[in-house]
Design an enzyme around this catalytic site. Structure first.
Site, PDB file in Angstrom:
ATOM      1  N   GLU A 130       0.424   0.813   9.982  1.00  0.00           N
ATOM      2  CA  GLU A 130      -1.044   0.639   9.842  1.00  0.00           C
ATOM      3  C   GLU A 130      -1.812   1.850  10.357  1.00  0.00           C
ATOM      4  O   GLU A 130      -2.858   1.732  10.999  1.00  0.00           O
ATOM      5  CB  GLU A 130      -1.496  -0.674  10.496  1.00  0.00           C
ATOM      6  CG  GLU A 130      -0.874  -1.845   9.751  1.00  0.00           C
ATOM      7  CD  GLU A 130      -1.449  -3.207  10.089  1.00  0.00           C
ATOM      8  OE1 GLU A 130      -2.653  -3.318  10.297  1.00  0.00           O
ATOM      9  OE2 GLU A 130      -0.648  -4.166  10.096  1.00  0.00           O
ATOM     10  N   LEU A 146       0.830  -1.199   0.000  1.00  0.00           N
ATOM     11  CA  LEU A 146       0.000   0.000   0.000  1.00  0.00           C
ATOM     12  C   LEU A 146       0.870   1.257   0.000  1.00  0.00           C
ATOM     13  O   LEU A 146       0.739   2.128  -0.863  1.00  0.00           O
ATOM     14  CB  LEU A 146      -0.855  -0.079   1.276  1.00  0.00           C
ATOM     15  CG  LEU A 146      -1.716   1.070   1.653  1.00  0.00           C
ATOM     16  CD1 LEU A 146      -2.868   1.149   0.688  1.00  0.00           C
ATOM     17  CD2 LEU A 146      -2.243   0.867   3.070  1.00  0.00           C
ATOM     18  N   THR A 185      -0.615   6.018  11.513  1.00  0.00           N
ATOM     19  CA  THR A 185       0.106   6.624  12.639  1.00  0.00           C
ATOM     20  C   THR A 185      -0.878   7.005  13.752  1.00  0.00           C
ATOM     21  O   THR A 185      -2.101   7.022  13.539  1.00  0.00           O
ATOM     22  CB  THR A 185       0.842   7.895  12.187  1.00  0.00           C
ATOM     23  OG1 THR A 185      -0.145   8.847  11.741  1.00  0.00           O
ATOM     24  CG2 THR A 185       1.816   7.621  11.043  1.00  0.00           C
ATOM     25  N   SER A 186      -0.337   7.366  14.906  1.00  0.00           N
ATOM     26  CA  SER A 186      -1.205   7.783  16.017  1.00  0.00           C
ATOM     27  C   SER A 186      -2.001   9.033  15.633  1.00  0.00           C
ATOM     28  O   SER A 186      -3.148   9.200  16.056  1.00  0.00           O
ATOM     29  CB  SER A 186      -0.369   8.058  17.268  1.00  0.00           C
ATOM     30  OG  SER A 186       0.198   6.843  17.715  1.00  0.00           O
ATOM     31  N   GLU A 187      -1.388   9.899  14.802  1.00  0.00           N
ATOM     32  CA  GLU A 187      -2.122  11.099  14.350  1.00  0.00           C
ATOM     33  C   GLU A 187      -3.311  10.674  13.484  1.00  0.00           C
ATOM     34  O   GLU A 187      -4.410  11.235  13.607  1.00  0.00           O
ATOM     35  CB  GLU A 187      -1.192  12.037  13.558  1.00  0.00           C
ATOM     36  CG  GLU A 187      -0.117  12.727  14.390  1.00  0.00           C
ATOM     37  CD  GLU A 187       1.052  11.815  14.770  1.00  0.00           C
ATOM     38  OE1 GLU A 187       1.188  10.724  14.174  1.00  0.00           O
ATOM     39  OE2 GLU A 187       1.820  12.179  15.673  1.00  0.00           O
ATOM     40  N   ARG A 245      17.796  -8.180  41.155  1.00  0.00           N
ATOM     41  CA  ARG A 245      18.759  -7.076  41.210  1.00  0.00           C
ATOM     42  C   ARG A 245      18.678  -6.366  42.561  1.00  0.00           C
ATOM     43  O   ARG A 245      17.583  -6.006  43.013  1.00  0.00           O
ATOM     44  CB  ARG A 245      18.431  -6.082  40.082  1.00  0.00           C
ATOM     45  CG  ARG A 245      19.362  -4.918  39.985  1.00  0.00           C
ATOM     46  CD  ARG A 245      20.685  -5.345  39.404  1.00  0.00           C
ATOM     47  NE  ARG A 245      21.574  -4.216  39.226  1.00  0.00           N
ATOM     48  CZ  ARG A 245      22.832  -4.350  38.825  1.00  0.00           C
ATOM     49  NH1 ARG A 245      23.327  -5.540  38.562  1.00  0.00           N
ATOM     50  NH2 ARG A 245      23.586  -3.291  38.674  1.00  0.00           N
ATOM     51  N   ILE A 272       7.403  -2.745   2.788  1.00  0.00           N
ATOM     52  CA  ILE A 272       6.393  -3.801   2.729  1.00  0.00           C
ATOM     53  C   ILE A 272       6.862  -5.046   3.503  1.00  0.00           C
ATOM     54  O   ILE A 272       7.860  -5.680   3.148  1.00  0.00           O
ATOM     55  CB  ILE A 272       6.048  -4.158   1.256  1.00  0.00           C
ATOM     56  CG1 ILE A 272       5.683  -2.876   0.478  1.00  0.00           C
ATOM     57  CG2 ILE A 272       4.902  -5.175   1.206  1.00  0.00           C
ATOM     58  CD1 ILE A 272       4.570  -2.048   1.091  1.00  0.00           C
ATOM     59  N   GLN A 292      14.149   1.602  31.953  1.00  0.00           N
ATOM     60  CA  GLN A 292      14.613   2.338  33.136  1.00  0.00           C
ATOM     61  C   GLN A 292      14.818   1.388  34.316  1.00  0.00           C
ATOM     62  O   GLN A 292      15.818   1.473  35.038  1.00  0.00           O
ATOM     63  CB  GLN A 292      13.578   3.422  33.491  1.00  0.00           C
ATOM     64  CG  GLN A 292      14.076   4.448  34.488  1.00  0.00           C
ATOM     65  CD  GLN A 292      15.209   5.294  33.926  1.00  0.00           C
ATOM     66  OE1 GLN A 292      15.364   5.415  32.705  1.00  0.00           O
ATOM     67  NE2 GLN A 292      16.016   5.858  34.797  1.00  0.00           N
TER      68      GLN A 292
HETATM   69  C1  FAD Z   1       8.620  -1.652   9.786  1.00  0.00           C
HETATM   70  C2  FAD Z   1       7.490  -1.168   8.916  1.00  0.00           C
HETATM   71  C3  FAD Z   1       6.686  -2.095   8.261  1.00  0.00           C
HETATM   72  C4  FAD Z   1       5.652  -1.651   7.409  1.00  0.00           C
HETATM   73  N1  FAD Z   1       4.903  -2.585   6.706  1.00  0.00           N
HETATM   74  C5  FAD Z   1       4.012  -2.143   5.768  1.00  0.00           C
HETATM   75  C6  FAD Z   1       3.318  -3.081   4.925  1.00  0.00           C
HETATM   76  O1  FAD Z   1       3.428  -4.302   5.073  1.00  0.00           O
HETATM   77  N2  FAD Z   1       2.500  -2.596   3.935  1.00  0.00           N
HETATM   78  C7  FAD Z   1       2.344  -1.249   3.747  1.00  0.00           C
HETATM   79  O2  FAD Z   1       1.623  -0.877   2.833  1.00  0.00           O
HETATM   80  N3  FAD Z   1       2.972  -0.345   4.542  1.00  0.00           N
HETATM   81  C8  FAD Z   1       3.812  -0.754   5.540  1.00  0.00           C
HETATM   82  N4  FAD Z   1       4.461   0.157   6.337  1.00  0.00           N
HETATM   83  C9  FAD Z   1       4.241   1.587   6.100  1.00  0.00           C
HETATM   84  C10 FAD Z   1       3.445   2.272   7.206  1.00  0.00           C
HETATM   85  O3  FAD Z   1       2.107   1.838   7.196  1.00  0.00           O
HETATM   86  C11 FAD Z   1       3.574   3.793   6.974  1.00  0.00           C
HETATM   87  O4  FAD Z   1       4.929   4.119   7.268  1.00  0.00           O
HETATM   88  C12 FAD Z   1       2.636   4.608   7.813  1.00  0.00           C
HETATM   89  O5  FAD Z   1       1.299   4.434   7.412  1.00  0.00           O
HETATM   90  C13 FAD Z   1       2.955   6.122   7.753  1.00  0.00           C
HETATM   91  O6  FAD Z   1       3.113   6.540   6.444  1.00  0.00           O
HETATM   92  P1  FAD Z   1       4.423   7.381   6.036  1.00  0.00           P
HETATM   93  O7  FAD Z   1       5.610   6.637   6.545  1.00  0.00           O
HETATM   94  O8  FAD Z   1       4.374   7.665   4.597  1.00  0.00           O
HETATM   95  O9  FAD Z   1       4.311   8.720   6.872  1.00  0.00           O
HETATM   96  P2  FAD Z   1       3.602  10.079   6.368  1.00  0.00           P
HETATM   97  O10 FAD Z   1       2.242   9.763   5.866  1.00  0.00           O
HETATM   98  O11 FAD Z   1       4.544  10.785   5.463  1.00  0.00           O
HETATM   99  O12 FAD Z   1       3.486  10.870   7.731  1.00  0.00           O
HETATM  100  C14 FAD Z   1       4.570  11.619   8.280  1.00  0.00           C
HETATM  101  C15 FAD Z   1       4.079  12.271   9.585  1.00  0.00           C
HETATM  102  O13 FAD Z   1       3.027  13.216   9.284  1.00  0.00           O
HETATM  103  C16 FAD Z   1       1.902  12.916  10.060  1.00  0.00           C
HETATM  104  N5  FAD Z   1       0.693  13.306   9.321  1.00  0.00           N
HETATM  105  C17 FAD Z   1       0.349  12.962   8.060  1.00  0.00           C
HETATM  106  N6  FAD Z   1      -0.822  13.525   7.717  1.00  0.00           N
HETATM  107  C18 FAD Z   1      -1.246  14.234   8.805  1.00  0.00           C
HETATM  108  C19 FAD Z   1      -2.387  15.026   9.089  1.00  0.00           C
HETATM  109  N7  FAD Z   1      -3.367  15.227   8.188  1.00  0.00           N
HETATM  110  N8  FAD Z   1      -2.485  15.601  10.310  1.00  0.00           N
HETATM  111  C20 FAD Z   1      -1.527  15.411  11.236  1.00  0.00           C
HETATM  112  N9  FAD Z   1      -0.405  14.670  11.032  1.00  0.00           N
HETATM  113  C21 FAD Z   1      -0.277  14.078   9.823  1.00  0.00           C
HETATM  114  C22 FAD Z   1       1.989  11.426  10.325  1.00  0.00           C
HETATM  115  O14 FAD Z   1       1.198  11.057  11.455  1.00  0.00           O
HETATM  116  C23 FAD Z   1       3.464  11.268  10.564  1.00  0.00           C
HETATM  117  O15 FAD Z   1       3.787  11.640  11.881  1.00  0.00           O
HETATM  118  C24 FAD Z   1       5.431  -0.261   7.240  1.00  0.00           C
HETATM  119  C25 FAD Z   1       6.238   0.654   7.930  1.00  0.00           C
HETATM  120  C26 FAD Z   1       7.243   0.233   8.751  1.00  0.00           C
HETATM  121  C27 FAD Z   1       8.104   1.248   9.451  1.00  0.00           C
END
Ligand code: FAD
Length: 405
Positions: free
Chosen positions: A385, A126, A387-389, A290, A176, A358
């Protein structure tokens, strides 16, 4: 009325997976983690336990369980190690689930038995470099449908009703999970299949088998955590798959992905609850061994209060995913509950990993200590899956608040 009482089957499953994690995973996982090596033998043993088929019907080779069963397995695995847990989560909730939910009968029969057996893994493609949170806006990967010309070779424009064409996929997917192991058999890719520039974009889900010409699997990323799991970039260059690899109706890919992620978030919340509880487990062992200033460190109230807070957070995380999973199994809409579960459980995991490190003091900062692995693995739970935002955005929208900038 939603009940969180575990059935006998669920209880038995939880005990089986807990014993497997404790006796089989715990003694060896540190080595895999440090070598950043995918643990094929552990995955094979998880497959023998039937974990990869947990939520799928027996007619497709599954265990006739549900998302609750998958969550219990994920929680018990992550209580010891998150790399094996995320391998299972991505294979089942992201890899096989779209085929089960949206595939035709023929597609289910073709792909699910192998995935349920755990002999092969599926991935879900994705995210792209242009953005994982804003999927419709950030997506650049395209899939163009070509129909065979008069000589039988693909190349002519698509005709309505024909199913003999090929999708030609171009683009790149980032981060991915499970995409490049020796046992990866397919990835479901979301791609733009139409839509006017500047207008609504048509997104569809297409299954691409591993080894398809035009699909290049990148090297394993060097990651902060989940080091014994497989995460790679996938590049598609004129990558052709048969037309019948489209999953569900054309143009439904985005809606499908939103549904899959609701379930995926509950699964990640279960995994996070496990990590949060694992921090308590490890600290309870350590504070009895400990000593400082003449007492075991578990004697000091500062340590006891930390542990009490950690136990409370782990318990809250568990209740949050139980609540969302039980409602999903009961057929209720769970978008808000799934977001709440993921947000609260990942917060709990991060806070517990920090406190556990800690409590372990200097040893907690050594990679060989189990809590160092928890510390490194917790952060990504606030990112993957959604972010917290993004979870907060979903909850705010579900509360009826306007979309903000
Ligand atoms: C180890 C790992 C495994 C993963 N596996 C998969 C997988 O199997 N398949 C897959 O498809 N993806 C996978 N991912 C991707 C993951 O789902 C994305 O990294 C995640 O959804 C965030 O997308 P981004 O990294 O592009 O961050 P961005 O979308 O660029 O976000 C950057 C920052 O901006 C913030 N932000 C963005 N929009 C807003 C808004 N409107 N308001 C406030 N804050 C905002 C975000 O919260 C974040 O803090 C994986 C990632 C990791 C690290």
């Amino acid at each position: 009325m939603i009940s969180y009482t575990l059935s006998d089957e669920h209880r038995e499953l939880r005990e089986t997976v807990a014993a497997f994690a404790r006796d089989v995973v715990r003694p060896v996982i540190g080595g895999y983690y440090e070598r950043a090596e995918f643990p094929y033998d552990l995955v094979a043993r998880m497959a023998k336990l039937g974990l990869f088929g947990l939520p799928f019907p027996a007619e497709f080779g599954g265990m006739d369980g549900d998302l609750f069963a998958l969550g219990l397995a994920l929680e018990e695995l992550a209580r010891v190690d998150s790399s094996v847990a995320i391998t299972l989560e991505a294979a089942v909730a992201l890899g096989a689930m779209p085929i089960y939910r949206f595939g035709s009968e023929a597609q289910r029969r073709r792909w699910l038995p192998d995935l349920c057996s755990g002999e092969h893994l599926a991935a879900f493609g994705l995210t792209e470099a242009g953005g994982g949170s804003d999927i419709p806006g950030g997506m650049r990967t395209t899939a163009r449908l070509e129909q065979p010309d008069a000589d039988g070779a693909a190349g002519g424009p698509a005709e309505a009703g024909e199913r003999a064409g090929e999708w030609v996929i171009d683009g790149t997917k980032s981060f991915i999970t499970n995409s490049g192991t020796a046992i990866t058999s397919l990835v479901t890719v979301l791609a733009l299949t139409g839509g006017a520039p500047g207008g609504p974009r048509e997104i569809s889900a297409i299954v691409v088998p591993a080894g398809t010409p035009g699909l290049t699997v990148g090297p394993e990323y060097s990651k902060v955590g989940w080091c014994a799991s497989d995460t790679r970039e996938l590049a598609f260059a004129s990558c052709r798959v048969p037309e019948d690899h489209l999953l569900g109706p054309r143009g439904r890919g985005y809606a499908q992905f939103l549904e899959i992620l609701d379930e995926g978030r509950i699964a990640i919340a279960a995994l996070a609850a496990g990590l949060a509880q694992g921090c308590v487990d490890e600290c309870l062992r350590y504070v009895g061994q400990r000593s400082a200033f003449g007492h075991q460190i578990g004697y000091y109230q500062a340590i006891q209060f930390k542990l009490a807070d950690m136990e409370a957070r782990a318990n809250g995380a568990r209740l949050a995913w139980y609540d969302a999973a039980a409602r999903l199994v009961a057929g209720e809409a769970v978008k808000k509950r799934a977001a709440i579960a993921k947000l609260t459980a990942s917060d709990a995991a991060m806070a517990n990993a920090r406190d556990a490190t800690q409590i372990f003091g200097g040893y907690g900062y050594m990679n060989e200590s189990p809590v160092a692995r928890f510390y490194r693995d917790a952060k990504v739970l606030e990112i993957g899956e959604g972010t917290s935002e993004v979870q907060r955005m979903i909850i705010a929208r579900e509360l009826g608040l306007p979309r903000s900038g």
